[in-house]
Structures are given as structure tokens and as C-alpha cells.
Design a protein around this motif. Structure first.
Motif, PDB file in Angstrom:
ATOM      1  N   ALA A  14       4.992  -2.418   8.198  1.00 52.19           N
ATOM      2  CA  ALA A  14       4.158  -1.252   7.877  1.00 52.19           C
ATOM      3  C   ALA A  14       4.999  -0.280   7.060  1.00 52.19           C
ATOM      4  O   ALA A  14       6.235  -0.287   7.152  1.00 52.19           O
ATOM      5  CB  ALA A  14       3.642  -0.587   9.149  1.00 52.19           C
ATOM      6  N   VAL A  15       4.347   0.541   6.267  1.00 55.31           N
ATOM      7  CA  VAL A  15       5.042   1.538   5.449  1.00 55.31           C
ATOM      8  C   VAL A  15       4.314   2.868   5.539  1.00 55.31           C
ATOM      9  O   VAL A  15       3.118   2.928   5.826  1.00 55.31           O
ATOM     10  CB  VAL A  15       5.133   1.104   3.964  1.00 55.31           C
ATOM     11  CG1 VAL A  15       5.977  -0.160   3.823  1.00 55.31           C
ATOM     12  CG2 VAL A  15       3.741   0.887   3.376  1.00 55.31           C
ATOM     13  N   ALA A  16       5.052   3.933   5.292  1.00 56.35           N
ATOM     14  CA  ALA A  16       4.467   5.279   5.198  1.00 56.35           C
ATOM     15  C   ALA A  16       5.242   6.034   4.130  1.00 56.35           C
ATOM     16  O   ALA A  16       6.487   6.014   4.116  1.00 56.35           O
ATOM     17  CB  ALA A  16       4.546   5.998   6.535  1.00 56.35           C
ATOM     18  N   THR A  17       4.519   6.701   3.250  1.00 59.76           N
ATOM     19  CA  THR A  17       5.146   7.389   2.122  1.00 59.76           C
ATOM     20  C   THR A  17       4.833   8.877   2.183  1.00 59.76           C
ATOM     21  O   THR A  17       3.660   9.255   2.332  1.00 59.76           O
ATOM     22  CB  THR A  17       4.622   6.823   0.785  1.00 59.76           C
ATOM     23  OG1 THR A  17       4.795   5.397   0.781  1.00 59.76           O
ATOM     24  CG2 THR A  17       5.367   7.430  -0.394  1.00 59.76           C
ATOM     25  N   PRO A  18       5.840   9.746   2.085  1.00 64.06           N
ATOM     26  CA  PRO A  18       5.568  11.193   2.109  1.00 64.06           C
ATOM     27  C   PRO A  18       4.842  11.635   0.846  1.00 64.06           C
ATOM     28  O   PRO A  18       4.926  10.978  -0.196  1.00 64.06           O
ATOM     29  CB  PRO A  18       6.973  11.801   2.190  1.00 64.06           C
ATOM     30  CG  PRO A  18       7.873  10.783   1.587  1.00 64.06           C
ATOM     31  CD  PRO A  18       7.281   9.449   1.938  1.00 64.06           C
ATOM     32  N   THR A  63       0.421   5.660   5.736  1.00 68.18           N
ATOM     33  CA  THR A  63       0.709   6.992   5.214  1.00 68.18           C
ATOM     34  C   THR A  63      -0.237   8.054   5.771  1.00 68.18           C
ATOM     35  O   THR A  63       0.187   9.158   6.136  1.00 68.18           O
ATOM     36  CB  THR A  63       0.625   6.992   3.671  1.00 68.18           C
ATOM     37  OG1 THR A  63       1.581   6.068   3.153  1.00 68.18           O
ATOM     38  CG2 THR A  63       0.890   8.379   3.110  1.00 68.18           C
ATOM     39  N   ASN A  64      -1.516   7.717   5.884  1.00 71.79           N
ATOM     40  CA  ASN A  64      -2.519   8.715   6.271  1.00 71.79           C
ATOM     41  C   ASN A  64      -2.541   9.043   7.755  1.00 71.79           C
ATOM     42  O   ASN A  64      -3.298   9.915   8.182  1.00 71.79           O
ATOM     43  CB  ASN A  64      -3.909   8.243   5.842  1.00 71.79           C
ATOM     44  CG  ASN A  64      -4.068   8.193   4.333  1.00 71.79           C
ATOM     45  OD1 ASN A  64      -3.449   8.974   3.618  1.00 71.79           O
ATOM     46  ND2 ASN A  64      -4.872   7.262   3.851  1.00 71.79           N
ATOM     47  N   ILE A  65      -1.732   8.348   8.576  1.00 70.43           N
ATOM     48  CA  ILE A  65      -1.723   8.660  10.005  1.00 70.43           C
ATOM     49  C   ILE A  65      -0.390   9.262  10.452  1.00 70.43           C
ATOM     50  O   ILE A  65      -0.182   9.508  11.635  1.00 70.43           O
ATOM     51  CB  ILE A  65      -2.021   7.397  10.863  1.00 70.43           C
ATOM     52  CG1 ILE A  65      -0.958   6.325  10.658  1.00 70.43           C
ATOM     53  CG2 ILE A  65      -3.415   6.873  10.562  1.00 70.43           C
ATOM     54  CD1 ILE A  65      -1.094   5.165  11.628  1.00 70.43           C
ATOM     55  N   ILE A  66       0.511   9.522   9.489  1.00 71.11           N
ATOM     56  CA  ILE A  66       1.813  10.124   9.794  1.00 71.11           C
ATOM     57  C   ILE A  66       1.808  11.585   9.350  1.00 71.11           C
ATOM     58  O   ILE A  66       1.386  11.897   8.229  1.00 71.11           O
ATOM     59  CB  ILE A  66       2.960   9.375   9.090  1.00 71.11           C
ATOM     60  CG1 ILE A  66       2.945   7.892   9.459  1.00 71.11           C
ATOM     61  CG2 ILE A  66       4.306  10.007   9.427  1.00 71.11           C
ATOM     62  CD1 ILE A  66       3.187   7.612  10.914  1.00 71.11           C
TER      63      ILE A  66
END
Length: 406
Positions: A14-18, A63-66
Motif C-alpha cells: 500500500a502507498v500514501a502520498t502527502p 492517500t485519502n484515508i491518511i
């Protein structure tokens, strides 16, 4: 999995981007500790069932849940109505009524293991969703799962012997039933107050309007009668005992005591339907086998999903007297009492519960009085009717156990 508290099952990247890297450039150590800067993982189901996540090339974009700080999830203040924890990511029940949404929230893995509706089909549309105990489809009631399990046993056998294929299917239905019962310490309250959404299993060509209640195997019940039934079969205590594998703690408890406890639950028509003795014997034998298999997928013992073990006001995992629902505590092990010949239910046992509506205000039982209007809807004229279970469309005839659940 960064989205739930289950420590078992396959994971994918999984990934998350600021939104911007500006604030992180001057603090690289904080960035590496955040969800944005380190490698994160999740169960495929957790990623696919959250409406704000997307799956691309085998990687889940979270990204949208962090939150912008990279340390928490956006719904970290919401409580999972099964495990009682606020951490990780929850999905809201997608039921709406008169423009009001149900306010129940669940971790995906909690909901799947407890037998709630976690499906990718809603009506004729492809839609990943979760529905709570009250709003789940009729196929997800415990009684429906047991009926599907029993249907497999009715398939004609070659030379009087059951094939490995059909035995494995019965065993898989048994896993579903035992997973569901392992959360009875929680959903027994809901069942007492709301009942379930079970619908008759119709044979091809049968019409419900032409049949009697006896032919449809309908059992009338009220919150008061279900309260008595749940206490008599010790439903909540049995769920807690399964969750913690209490039948393994003394040699032999996973035999006669477990079977007596199962027989008490299966002799409760308002919960499982009007079963005859041979059907009860069938379920007792197979469900006890499933328990003794010690499969991790059951979610019992060392494989159970963690719950909130710290008491909080209005916590859904504690009784009104502040004792935990999820362990037996001072309650005796269900089925341990030696019974007289012909006796099914244990006698002389009084234990804490939040069942009876005349003894407790509904706000205590539901633990969320400010959300009651959205969660508990009284059917009105014009509401869409429930779909009837039809044998010709039964999941056990056309789908495997995995297809039905996901």
C-alpha cells in the motif's frame, strides 16, 4: 495491515502520498516514520472495501484515508462496533433510509469474521460495501448459513459415501458458522433486540403466499422471548468461550462440554430454526470438528482479533456493570454442567448480560443513543420488501464459500 488489527492473512503493498512535500523536506526522520515515508501493507479486502482507497497494479492507494500529519487515519475517532477499538480504518454500513445513513462502523476483517455482509454486489450493481447486523441480507443470518450447510448433506451420495469434495464444502460452511458464533458475545445483544433478517428457503416452484408458517419453518419471536432464549442457551458466554478457546484449557472439554454447549445453541429455534434431532446431531458433530481443527481462519485463541481491553464509558465490548463481554471471567464454561438424561439446557446459572429491554434502557444496550434514529429504522409502508432466499439461487449450489463471502 495498517488498516485493521488482524495479524493474519495475506498482505499486499500500500502507498500514501502527502499533498505537499514542503513540510517534510526539513524533517526527513519524521517523514520516514510516517505512513507517507515507510512501506505500508494491508489485506486486499481492507483496501478494496474502503470507498476512499483504490487498487492499481496490485498496490492499494491509501492517500485519502491518511491525515496530513501522516501518523493517523482520518476516522481514528470512530469506534468499530464489533471490537470497540478506535484505531485503524473503519467502513460505515452503507444502508440508508429516508436520507439517513446507518452510523455503524466496522473494521473490514472484524465484519467478515463476525458474519456481517461484506460483499461486492448490492442488488444488480457491483459495489463493495459492508452492512451491519440489522441491515445485512438474509443470506448472512446464522440460520441461513446453517441451512446452506445442511443442504450440502442432502446431496445424493455415491454408494452411500460422502465424497471429499462435499465433505470439504460442509466443513467450509462449518467454518463460517463457527466464526459467526465466535462473535456471539457481541452480536447476541443485537439479535435479542432486533432479531435477524432470515427469510425462508424456497424450493423451485414454491410460492410463499401459498404456504403456512409451519411449511415455511417460520418461528415467531419477540425481544422478550429472544432474551429468554439467549440466556437459556448461554449464547453470549458461548461466544466468549469460543473466542478464547476455553474448551482447550482442560483435557476433554473440547468433547462432551463443547458438544453440550453446541446442542443448547442448536436447540434454540428462534436462533437456528426448528431443527429435528438428526439435524442437531449433524451440526454438533461437524461444528465440533471445526473447532478441534484449530484452524487460524476461525479467529479463536492466539488468532483472535484484538478488542478494546480498556474500559471506557459506553464501550460496546463491556457490560453495563463494567465487566468485559469478550472473556468468560467468572462465568462458568458453557456445557460443563453434567445434565440429566434428556436435559439440554443448563440450570441454576445467572450471569451478567445486556439483553432484557424491560431491565435496561435501550440506550445502554445499543451504546449509541444519539445515533439510534439512523441505526434502527422501523419499516414503513412503501419500504422495499426483503428478497426471499431461493434454493435455485443458493450460493452453495453455484458458488464456492470464498465467492459468497467476498
Amino acid at each position: 495491515c495498517h488498516m485493521c488489527n488482524s495479524k493474519h492473512g495475506a498482505l499486499i503493498k500500500a502507498v500514501a502520498t502527502p499533498i505537499s512535500m514542503k513540510k517534510w523536506k526539513s524533517n526527513s526522520s519524521a517523514y520516514k516514520k510516517s505512513y507517507f515515508g515507510r512501506q505500508i501493507w494491508c489485506h486486499p479486502s481492507c483496501g478494496m472495501w474502503h470507498p476512499k482507497c483504490s487498487l492499481t497494479d496490485g498496490t492499494v492507494n491509501c492517500t485519502n484515508i491518511i491525515m496530513a500529519n501522516g501518523l493517523k487515519h482520518i476516522d481514528s475517532q470512530k469506534v468499530c462496533n464489533l471490537c470497540g477499538r478506535k484505531d485503524k480504518v473503519k467502513v460505515q454500513c452503507n444502508h440508508t433510509h429516508l436520507k439517513k445513513s446507518c452510523q455503524m462502523n466496522f473494521h473490514v476483517t472484524c465484519a467478515r469474521q463476525a458474519g456481517l455482509e461484506v460483499s461486492d454486489v448490492d442488488g444488480n450493481d457491483v459495489q463493495f460495501h459492508i452492512k451491519c447486523f440489522e441491515h445485512a441480507g438474509c443470506n448472512y443470518a446464522l440460520r441461513a448459513v446453517l441451512e446452506d450447510m445442511l443442504e450440502m448433506d442432502k446431496i445424493p451420495k455415491s454408494n452411500g459415501y460422502m465424497s471429499f469434495e462435499y465433505a470439504s464444502k460442509i466443513f467450509n460452511w462449518g467454518i463460517l458458522a463457527m466464526q459467526c458464533l465466535g462473535w456471539a458475545w457481541q452480536w447476541s445483544d443485537w439479535w435479542v433486540h432486533l432479531g435477524d433478517r432470515w427469510e425462508p428457503l424456497l424450493e423451485p416452484g414454491q410460492k410463499e403466499e401459498d404456504m403456512t408458517k409451519e411449511e415455511l419453518r417460520i418461528i415467531d419471536s419477540t425481544p422478550e422471548s429472544r432474551c429468554r432464549d439467549a440466556r437459556r442457551c448461554r449464547l453470549a458466554a458461548f461466544g466468549a468461550a469460543l473466542r478464547n478457546r476455553d474448551y482447550d484449557k482442560k483435557e476433554g472439554d473440547d468433547r462432551k462440554p463443547l458438544e453440550r454447549a453446541l446442542r443448547a445453541v442448536l436447540s434454540t429455534p428462534s436462533l437456528v430454526g426448528p431443527l429435528i434431532k438428526s439435524e442437531i446431531d449433524f451440526f454438533v458433530e461437524w461444528l465440533a470438528r471445526v473447532y478441534r481443527s484449530k484452524l487460524p481462519i476461525l479467529g479463536f485463541g492466539d488468532h483472535k482479533i484484538p478488542v478494546n481491553e480498556t474500559w471506557e464509558k459506553d464501550s460496546c465490548v463491556y457490560f453495563h456493570d463494567e465487566t468485559p463481554k469478550f472473556i468468560l471471567g467468572n462465568r462458568p464454561l458453557p456445557g460443563k454442567q453434567v445434565l440429566k438424561k434428556g436435559q439440554i439446557f443448563e440450570e441454576g446459572i445467572v450471569e451478567t448480560d445486556d439483553f432484557c429491554p424491560e431491565e435496561l434502557p435501550l440506550s445502554i444496550v445499543l451504546r449509541s443513543p444519539e445515533k439510534m434514529d439512523a441505526c434502527i429504522q422501523i419499516p414503513k409502508d412503501g419500504d422495499s420488501p426483503k428478497k426471499k432466499k431461493s434454493k435455485e439461487n443458493s450460493p452453495c449450489e453455484k458458488k464456492t464459500i470464498i465467492t459468497r463471502r467476498v
